[in-house]
Scaffold this active site. Structure first.
Site: not given
Ligand code: AMP
Length: 562
Positions: A188, A333, A441, A446
């Site tokens: 990640t 994940e 918040k 929220w």
């Molecule tokens: P990663 O593991 O680096 O791909 O990051 C995943 C995170 O990116 C998710 O848990 C979200 O917080 C954010 N994310 C991915 N796609 C979107 C989307 N279409 N809209 C908003 N947040 C997103």
């Protein structure tokens, strides 16, 4: 109870080499086109890709790599990287794609944590490898993805990819692997703490590829040509390198040139019909196309995800260029696909604006993933499109635990807590409102920072915007907009704040707006809100000062909030 009657079907394991073997045998002449680091365009077929992947497997076995061991990659989207996807996993080793945009110390930490045996790297990363090599003593060798004539001058002793392949005959039969064995490892991006590894299995990756290819997902077909802008070092380019051979789709790999002009020219030259990437890339492409006054002749859809796709971007693609936007949500994940914004039959009959409202959300799940939102007490919340909750997911391509992390499984009653905050509407459409640590918040309610950012970027003078929580003596937190203006554009704080009026509930209106030259981003192009909050830790909102008899020390309050 009597024993179950077992079915009588073949027990064929779901493994990654079967994807490239299928493409080579049944879509053998379908093309893989790459813009090379060397500067030219390389073109070959799935048949040749499989042959060279086998040579790579032989070469790694000859170097002593054993099944289960990790082989890292530091590479752009290109055919040699694709060969690593299949050559490494095809004999049971684990393909560990590393994000080269991270800081060298972070990369070294990841390489050591993954215990990579070898690392394949594009020659653009020669200097980076020279920095990493002394910090990664367990790496047995670094392999430059080039031929002898392009070998870069380096302090580190490196092997040459093409020389290794040339020493092998490619006469190799993919072994039968256990479908539950590890295939790929991705870390990640880790905005806080150390990155965490998601270790996929062959089975999870093949099932994910099937799902990604479904018509209501990315919809891969043998008639398509897809250009993944999303890097192959970021969650396996959303599974595209697996789903494309499954469907026999032509692949167009853009290399390192991801500016609007380079992408546009490659799309046009190769008849690209579909693409996928994060919003920032599309900003560049749209800006180039507007400036140059050009249009797409073949592109019909694009998947946008990784961060929220601003509705203004969706409208620009659809209204100005006739390109369908598929808004997607997922995470490392989850391999990463979770939801995609595709309408069903009944929804497609609604008025255009109602359709739009749905398409702007992150969409509904694909089969394989289930989701729910829960409150602080862990109880499931209603799908009314209004109630916010912590988003939990489950499915065969969702992690059970992190790689080599002793603290145990992150699951809560069998569900993975995503760290995202969302609503789900009666249509089953997910709307991500925030990361849980970014939500604002205000007085116990929220406020979605993403919704406010989307409004800010719809303003014609704003290029990019972030919305963060600022301490407030009465409401605990209130929204602050931090925005970057478009080059040459003029807008005042008051004008920007007035732009929100009538677009959200009154109590959602940002309390203040400030302009900056640029916003901090993570290595995967996401806004780094943590860093921004730190920058604005001591910022005092005018509305906070106005609270009568309630002076406070904003720095102290921020420290309390962590
Ligand atoms: P990663 O593991 O680096 O791909 O990051 C995943 C995170 O990116 C998710 O848990 C979200 O917080 C954010 N994310 C991915 N796609 C979107 C989307 N279409 N809209 C908003 N947040 C997103």
């Amino acid at each position: 109870m009597s024993a179950p009657l077992l079915g009588q079907m073949m027990d064929v394991p779901l493994t990654l080499p079967s994807l490239i073997a299928h493409a080579a045998r049944h879509h053998g002449s379908a093309q893989i086109v790459s813009r090379r680091i060397e500067g030219d365009i390389h073109r070959y077929t799935y048949r040749e890709c499989e042959a060279r992947s086998k040579q790579l497997a032989q070469a790694l076995i000859a170097l002593g790599v054993a099944p289960g061991e990790r082989v890292g990659t530091l590479a752009w989207n290109g055919y040699r990287h694709l060969e690593a996807y299949f050559g490494v996993t095809g004999f049971g080793a684990v393909c560990h794609t590393i994000n080269p945009r991270l800081f060298p110390e972070q990369i070294a930490w990841i390489v050591n944590h993954a215990d990579d045996r070898y690392v394949l790297f594009d020659i653009t990363f020669a200097a980076l490898v020279d920095t990493l090599a002394p910090q990664c003593p367990n790496v047995r060798g670094w392999i430059a993805l080039c031929d002898e004539s392009h070998r870069p001058p380096m302090r580190t002793q490196v092997l040459c990819y093409e020389t290794l392949l040339a020493a092998q005959d490619g006469r190799y039969t993919w072994p039968e692997l256990d479908e539950r064995s590890a295939s790929n490892l991705c870390y990640t991006s880790g905005t806080t703490g150390n990155p965490k590894g998601a270790l996929y299995t062959h089975r999870s990756s093949v099932l994910h590829a099937y799902a990604a290819a479904l018509p209501d997902a990315m919809g891969f077909s043998a008639l398509d040509a897809i250009l993944p802008v999303v890097p192959m070092f970021h969650v396996n380019a959303w599974g595209i390198p697996h789903a494309a051979p499954l469907a026999g789709t032509k692949l167009v790999l853009p290399g390192k040139d991801l500016d609007g002009k380079s992408l546009y020219e490659l799309m046009e030259a190769e008849g690209v019909t579909a693409s996928a990437g994060v919003p920032t890339v599309w900003l560049g492409l749209l800006a180039y196309m507007r400036g140059a006054g050009v249009r797409f002749s073949t592109l019909n859809r694009t998947v946008i995800g990784g961060s929220a796709c601003p509705p203004a971007m969706l409208r620009a693609f659809e209204d100005e260029y006739g390109v369908q936007v598929i808004h997607a949500w997922g995470m490392t994940e989850m391999s990463p696909l979770g939801t995609l914004s595709k309408l069903n039959w009944a929804q497609s009959k609604r008025p255009r604006e109602a359709q739009r409202a749905l398409l702007e959300k992150q969409g509904r799940v694909i089969f394989g993933v289930d989701m729910k939102i829960v409150g602080e007490d862990g109880r499931e919340l209603p799908w009314d499109g209004v109630t916010f909750g912590d988003l939990h997911v489950r499915g065969p391509w969702v992690i059970d635990r992190y790689f080599r992390q002793e603290s145990g499984s992150p699951l809560v009653e069998g569900w993975f807590p995503t760290g995202d905050v969302a609503t789900i509407d009666p249509d089953g459409f997910l709307h991500i409102t925030d990361r849980s640590k970014d939500v604002i918040k205000s007085g116990g309610e929220w406020i979605s920072s993403i919704d406010l950012e989307n409004i800010a970027v719809a303003h014609p003078a704003i290029a990019e915007a972030a919305c963060i929580a600022c301490a407030h003596p009465r409401w605990t937190e209130r929204p602050l907009i931090v925005a970057v203006k478009r080059p040459g554009a003029a807008v005042t704080r008051e004008e920007l704040l007035a732009f929100f009026e009538g677009k959200v509930a009154k109590w959602w209106l940002p309390d203040d707006a400030v302009f900056v030259d640029e916003l901090p981003h993570t290595a995967t192009g996401k806004l780094q809100k943590l860093k921004l909050r730190e920058q604005f830790r001591a910022y005092v909102l005018p509305t906070a000062l106005a609270v009568e008899g309630c002076p406070f020390d904003p720095a102290q309050d921020a420290a309390k909030r962590g």
